[in-house]
Write a protein that holds these residues in place. Structure first.
Motif, short mmCIF file in Angstrom:
data_model
loop_
_atom_site.label_atom_id
_atom_site.label_comp_id
_atom_site.label_asym_id
_atom_site.label_seq_id
_atom_site.Cartn_x
_atom_site.Cartn_y
_atom_site.Cartn_z
N SER A 185 -53.14 12.40 -85.48
CA SER A 185 -52.12 11.82 -84.68
C SER A 185 -50.98 12.51 -85.66
CB SER A 185 -52.33 11.60 -83.47
OG SER A 185 -50.79 11.96 -82.70
N SER B 139 -52.34 25.73 -86.31
CA SER B 139 -53.52 24.98 -86.17
C SER B 139 -53.91 23.30 -85.77
CB SER B 139 -53.89 24.39 -88.08
OG SER B 139 -53.73 25.99 -89.01
N SER C 144 -59.27 20.89 -92.29
CA SER C 144 -59.94 20.09 -92.14
C SER C 144 -59.29 19.25 -91.21
CB SER C 144 -59.42 19.05 -93.94
OG SER C 144 -60.52 19.32 -94.73
N LYS C 145 -60.17 18.14 -90.36
CA LYS C 145 -60.17 17.38 -89.14
C LYS C 145 -58.70 16.28 -89.70
CE LYS C 145 -61.16 15.08 -84.99
NZ LYS C 145 -62.56 14.24 -84.54
N TRP D 296 -50.07 14.95 -88.52
CA TRP D 296 -49.50 16.34 -87.86
C TRP D 296 -48.43 15.74 -87.53
CZ3 TRP D 296 -51.49 20.97 -88.32
CH2 TRP D 296 -52.89 21.25 -88.57
N PRO E 259 -54.62 20.58 -82.58
CA PRO E 259 -55.12 20.51 -82.36
C PRO E 259 -54.35 21.12 -80.71
CG PRO E 259 -55.94 19.41 -83.88
CD PRO E 259 -54.81 19.39 -83.54
#
Length: 516
Positions: free
Chosen positions: A166, A200, A162-163, A169, A202
């Motif tokens: 910031s 994973s 899933s997205k 993460w 970005p």
């Protein structure tokens, strides 16, 4: 995972302090002033959290624990942190408080310190890292306070692809994986999980990916069975961090605490790859050791890591004289410059360990003996003196220090832990002294009999170790009568526990190896 490199040295940025060499004690425990701590009664604190709608911040620690004292000296005394405590209910749970170990089992806390942020309803939001600097700690705390989703849910979303934002993460990268206690992921799956997370992230979150990669390598290096690792890719990412002073500073905790382990994981001894990595890592550590933005303990930890790297090349031999001189100089600076009594508990621990690791046992002893007169918990340093004597091969002195440490220790959980260390030392160094071993074991169990909730969490683990040591000592049946008396005493304790008390099964479980 194994203990971190500097044993019990937490890594946090130091702030100004007005405390004397020995910190003042409040009513029950040694804590810096300024924070309205709720002490011990976690149930009442959660009731207050629900009534006010505020999150609850649980700090689990011990008076003697070096990293706990470092947290007190460098986080809990910072005005910015004190101000944030108005946003939540701060709870201090000392491991020696009545019922603390039972609560520890309930909230899955074991290692000191563990710091957890909960929602008012008791849902765990995140576990905060005690080894980072103050700025990173505060940023993590603020992100957690502003994040409606617990990290457990964030991790599940990340693993599903899933997205994430910031901050999501970053919360995963700065989660306290060392104190997770399998709340988010089983320990044997942690290295692979962290590697997957790092892959994973970005591309726009490069620093976060690098931190997750480093934490994955640290977890893999300390795992019983490391997952498959692309070593070439890992070395490339690692060298990028080491070559970038900003990145090295941002990840100093991992670079300092896991230096030797990661190098051994990724390179073979004597290879050009290892030589190159050692040179890069040492250069980074030298910079960190002189970084004025780091605390005395952080800087000293960088020197400890340099010693660890030198030991890769010379496991038992003498280290280079320039490094030994540097160790002595840095230790002297830290000793002279650290006046905060809380921080000294961490700094002297790291300093003594560094000297000992470098082979400077006399210097380590001198430092420790001097600290016995200053420390609020001198019994902690007596164990280090025992360890030094053991390294010298002076078994009698080592055992005497173990005994002195046990006799001087305070608090039921601490006394149990220190008592088991004493018995372990006796079994290893003086197995022929049956009278002394039985007397020590009997003394421990006598205290256990008078301790409520003696079979939970750290206490349970200490008792498991005690019984294991006793059986190992008697493996040839040479001490059968003595062991039988000790186990009969334990059986009597089990028998007095109420039938519905969960501790009864735990206690009887300790006796099963004997009956088998």
């Amino acid at each position: 995972m194994k203990r971190r490199l500097t044993l019990i040295a937490a890594l946090l940025i130091a702030g100004s302090s007005a405390y004397a060499a020995t910190p003042p004690a409040n009513a029950d425990h040694k804590l810096p002033p300024g924070i309205a701590w709720q002490q011990g009664d976690v149930t009442a604190a959660f009731a207050q959290a629900r009534a006010t709608g505020k999150p609850l911040f649980l700090y689990w620690g011990a008076v003697w624990c070096p990293p706990c004292n470092q947290v007190k000296a460098t986080i809990f005394n910072q005005q910015a942190f004190i101000d944030r405590t108005r946003q939540f209910i701060p709870v201090y749970l000392d491991g020696d408080q009545p019922g603390a170990q039972k609560l520890g089992a309930q909230y899955k806390v074991r290692g000191y310190p563990t710091m957890i942020l909960f929602k008012p309803d008791g849902t765990e939001i995140t576990r905060l890292p005690g080894e980072v600097d103050f700025e990173r700690y505060l940023n993590t705390l603020e992100m957690a306070l502003g994040n409606a989703r617990p990290v457990k849910q964030t991790l599940a979303a990340a693993l599903k692809g899933s997205k994430l934002g910031s901050d999501d993460w970053k919360l995963l990268a700065d989660y306290s994986w060392d104190t997770d206690q399998a709340q988010l992921i089983a320990e044997d799956k942690l290295p692979a999980t962290l590697l997957k997370l790092a892959q994973s992230v970005p591309a726009s979150e490069g620093p976060t990916a690098a931190r997750l990669q480093l934490k994955a390598l640290a977890a893999a290096a300390n795992a019983e069975k490391a997952p498959p690792i692309d070593k070439a890719a890992a070395l490339l990412a690692l060298n990028k961090v080491l070559a970038d002073p900003k990145q090295s500073r941002a990840n100093f905790d991992v670079l300092v605490n896991y230096a030797g382990e990661i190098i051994e994981l990724l390179t073979a001894s004597g290879t050009p790859e290892q030589a190159t990595l050692l040179a890069s890592w040492n250069k980074s550590l030298q910079s960190l050791a002189g970084d004025a933005s780091l605390s005395a303990n952080d800087k000293l930890g960088a020197v400890t890591a340099q010693v660890a790297l030198a030991r890769l090349l010379s496991p038992k031999g003498n280290l280079p004289e320039p490094l030994l001189s540097e160790v002595k100089k840095r230790v002297a600076q830290a000793d002279a410059g650290t006046t905060n009594g809380y921080e000294r508990q961490a700094v002297i621990n790291t300093a003594a360990y560094t000297l000992s690791s470098a082979g400077l046992l006399d210097d380590s002893d001198k430092l420790l003996n001097a600290e016995l007169k200053r420390s609020h918990s001198p019994y902690y340093f007596m164990l280090s003196l025992a360890s030094n004597a053991k390294k010298r091969g002076d078994k009698a002195t080592a055992v005497d220090w173990y005994e002195k440490a046990y006799n001087a220790s305070e608090g039921p959980a601490t006394r149990l832990q220190w008592g088991v260390s004493y018995v372990s030392g006796l079994v290893e160094l003086a197995p022929q002294d049956e009278v002394r071993i039985e007397k020590a074991a009997t003394s421990i169990l006598t205290e256990v009999a008078g301790t409520k909730n003696a079979f939970y969490e750290r206490n349970r683990r200490s008792l498991e170790k005690l019984v294991g040591k006793i059986h190992a000592w008697n493996k040839d049946q040479a001490h059968q009568a003595s062991v039988k008396r000790v186990l009969t005493q334990l059986e009597g304790i089990c028998g007095k526990l109420p039938g519905k008390d969960p501790q009864k099964a735990v206690c009887h479980g300790l006796l099963k190896p004997a009956k088998a």
